[in-house]
Design a protein around this motif. Sequence first.
Motif, PDB file in Angstrom:
ATOM      1  N   VAL A 156       0.819  -1.206   0.000  1.00 23.66           N
ATOM      2  CA  VAL A 156       0.000   0.000   0.000  1.00 23.66           C
ATOM      3  C   VAL A 156       0.856   1.260   0.000  1.00 23.66           C
ATOM      4  O   VAL A 156       0.572   2.233  -0.714  1.00 23.66           O
ATOM      5  N   TYR A 157       1.925   1.281   0.768  1.00 20.06           N
ATOM      6  CA  TYR A 157       2.690   2.512   0.962  1.00 20.06           C
ATOM      7  C   TYR A 157       3.933   2.610   0.077  1.00 20.06           C
ATOM      8  O   TYR A 157       4.614   3.630   0.104  1.00 20.06           O
ATOM      9  N   THR A 158       4.246   1.560  -0.656  1.00 23.28           N
ATOM     10  CA  THR A 158       5.386   1.649  -1.573  1.00 23.28           C
ATOM     11  C   THR A 158       4.899   2.211  -2.911  1.00 23.28           C
ATOM     12  O   THR A 158       3.908   1.720  -3.465  1.00 23.28           O
ATOM     13  N   PRO A 159       5.559   3.211  -3.441  1.00 21.05           N
ATOM     14  CA  PRO A 159       5.093   3.824  -4.702  1.00 21.05           C
ATOM     15  C   PRO A 159       5.282   2.862  -5.878  1.00 21.05           C
ATOM     16  O   PRO A 159       5.983   1.856  -5.796  1.00 21.05           O
ATOM     17  N   SER A 160       4.656   3.204  -6.972  1.00 18.38           N
ATOM     18  CA  SER A 160       4.775   2.405  -8.189  1.00 18.38           C
ATOM     19  C   SER A 160       6.224   2.353  -8.638  1.00 18.38           C
ATOM     20  O   SER A 160       6.940   3.357  -8.608  1.00 18.38           O
ATOM     21  N   GLY A 161       6.665   1.161  -9.054  1.00 19.89           N
ATOM     22  CA  GLY A 161       8.047   0.953  -9.447  1.00 19.89           C
ATOM     23  C   GLY A 161       8.966   0.661  -8.277  1.00 19.89           C
ATOM     24  O   GLY A 161      10.165   0.458  -8.476  1.00 19.89           O
ATOM     25  N   GLY A 162       8.435   0.610  -7.085  1.00 23.22           N
ATOM     26  CA  GLY A 162       9.249   0.335  -5.908  1.00 23.22           C
ATOM     27  C   GLY A 162       9.552  -1.140  -5.742  1.00 23.22           C
ATOM     28  O   GLY A 162       9.078  -1.995  -6.507  1.00 23.22           O
ATOM     29  N   HIS A 163      10.363  -1.433  -4.731  1.00 26.58           N
ATOM     30  CA  HIS A 163      10.806  -2.807  -4.477  1.00 26.58           C
ATOM     31  C   HIS A 163      10.384  -3.238  -3.065  1.00 26.58           C
ATOM     32  O   HIS A 163      10.528  -2.478  -2.103  1.00 26.58           O
ATOM     33  N   ILE A 164       9.898  -4.450  -2.984  1.00 25.33           N
ATOM     34  CA  ILE A 164       9.517  -5.071  -1.694  1.00 25.33           C
ATOM     35  C   ILE A 164      10.166  -6.447  -1.647  1.00 25.33           C
ATOM     36  O   ILE A 164      10.054  -7.220  -2.603  1.00 25.33           O
ATOM     37  N   THR A 165      10.852  -6.730  -0.550  1.00 28.61           N
ATOM     38  CA  THR A 165      11.547  -8.007  -0.405  1.00 28.61           C
ATOM     39  C   THR A 165      11.110  -8.674   0.896  1.00 28.61           C
ATOM     40  O   THR A 165      11.105  -8.035   1.954  1.00 28.61           O
ATOM     41  N   VAL A 166      10.751  -9.927   0.823  1.00 33.00           N
ATOM     42  CA  VAL A 166      10.386 -10.734   1.999  1.00 33.00           C
ATOM     43  C   VAL A 166      11.467 -11.779   2.175  1.00 33.00           C
ATOM     44  O   VAL A 166      11.820 -12.478   1.214  1.00 33.00           O
ATOM     45  N   MET A 167      11.989 -11.901   3.389  1.00 34.81           N
ATOM     46  CA  MET A 167      13.059 -12.856   3.648  1.00 34.81           C
ATOM     47  C   MET A 167      12.862 -13.484   5.017  1.00 34.81           C
ATOM     48  O   MET A 167      12.269 -12.892   5.923  1.00 34.81           O
ATOM     49  N   VAL A 168      13.347 -14.714   5.150  1.00 34.05           N
ATOM     50  CA  VAL A 168      13.276 -15.461   6.407  1.00 34.05           C
ATOM     51  C   VAL A 168      14.673 -15.894   6.770  1.00 34.05           C
ATOM     52  O   VAL A 168      15.441 -16.348   5.908  1.00 34.05           O
TER      53      VAL A 168
END
Length: 522
Positions: free
Chosen positions: A415-427
């Motif tokens: 929701v809060y990351t702008p278009s073209g942004g990057h989101i990474t999920v890691m464990v």
Amino acid sequence: MHPPRPERSHFGIRARLLTLLLPGVLALLALDSWNDYRALRAIVEDAYDQSMLEPVNALGNSLSLAADGSIRVNTPFSVQAMFEATRPQHKYLYVGLTPLPDGPAGNTRSASEITLLGVPDLPRPPMQPGDNGPFVWYDAVYRDHPVRVVALHRTAIDGQARPYRVLIQAAEGTGPRLQAQADSLRQELLRDARMVGLVVLLVWLGVTWSLHPLERLRKSLLQSKGSDLKPLDTHGVPHEVAPLVDAVNQHIASYRDLLDRQSQFLADASHQLRTPLAIMLTQAGVALREQDPEQVRETLRAIVAQISRSRRLCEQLLSLAHASDTTSPADAPGVVDLNTVARDVVLQYLTLAHEKNQDLGWIDAREAPATTQVAAEGTPDDAFPPSSPAPVVPVLATGPELHEAIANLVHNAIVYTPSGGHITVMVSTRDGMALAEVHDDGPGIAMARRAEVFERFRQASRSAGKGPHGAGLGLSIARAYARRNGGDIELADIAAPGAGAGSGTTGLRAILRLPLAAGRQG
């Protein structure tokens, strides 16, 4: 419908104390009474026996020689009158002479007994006097009455130097002494009964007095209103009961806090739902007045979008209510693979990230620090390696609740990351803890606001102050589920070269921490 009343034990404190005390008190009183009775019985026996010795001694001392040389008893009637003056029932005296062998040649005279005084058929003593003295005491039955008899043997010489054995007996009915013993026993029993009654009364009054403060508390609870949840007054409460009252006060405090949170939750939820309902009502009114079909469709699309947001809000409210409910038992936790749960969440939100033209990436715990990216344009077949049979990052938790917590973190980042942004999920694992991290390169959250964004209906507006805002429930739900499963969530910056920590401009790291399951720690 009233709830069923719990079964109460009728074996109360008074009954318990009396059950514990009375057997011991009765045993002690019985032993004491028996010892006192034996001692008093001996005293009564001795007193009566001593009274019987007086006439026997008097008769023994009154033996003398008559003028013809025979043995006689002086003043027999006065001795008998003295003996029978007190308690005259069944009292008898006897004085008799028995000739003894005469002369060294062993010549004997007639052995017939001569009665000097009294009744000659009194029971004879079963034995001769021995080491205990010249007196012989024994019990017998005379004329169908039990009697106590004392016998005195003496040797007397008459005026012709002939020896005689003198037998002096005094017999008395045992009725008076038995009556005295019975009276003594009755007095002992009455005294013991008074003692037992006093113990019961003291226990009853003591328990009543001790429980009086609790009765006062009970009345105050019954008189108080349901909304008036004040702590109980511990003044005057016995210190043995004080821990129970403190526990009740803690329960009242927690219940009051629960009611306050529920009231606040309902108020906030009503406020959040009232706004979209008002908007939809206005839009529906506009659609009814609109003549242009295209404008009507546009208005309906806006209503559908508003309904979609309202539905998500309702779902979040239900999730938050479930996560915050501490009164209902949670599902039994089991060993869950945090790596698999996080991977499933990423797969679930790939489409949403694609719609916003965002790069949603995934770092498997088995591949760290290497990164396997899943671009918004598509999902490679080898992007997610197949799950191994054994958990990669095992945690003891409830799978659906863990999934919901991570899903809210990922959704919040999208929701809060702008278009073209990057989101990474890691464990990963670190220091005996399992970590699921969601990184985004959005505007971040200022350090001063990171504590309050976990509160209900606090929108996690980023530092830039731009972008869409939800209802402010995502982080609250995520933390509630994390803590429900023994973990927590914290927010941190994503460090960038030359950027200071806590600047809030380098993106955001949402970190879910959970204890590793047993056997994988260290």
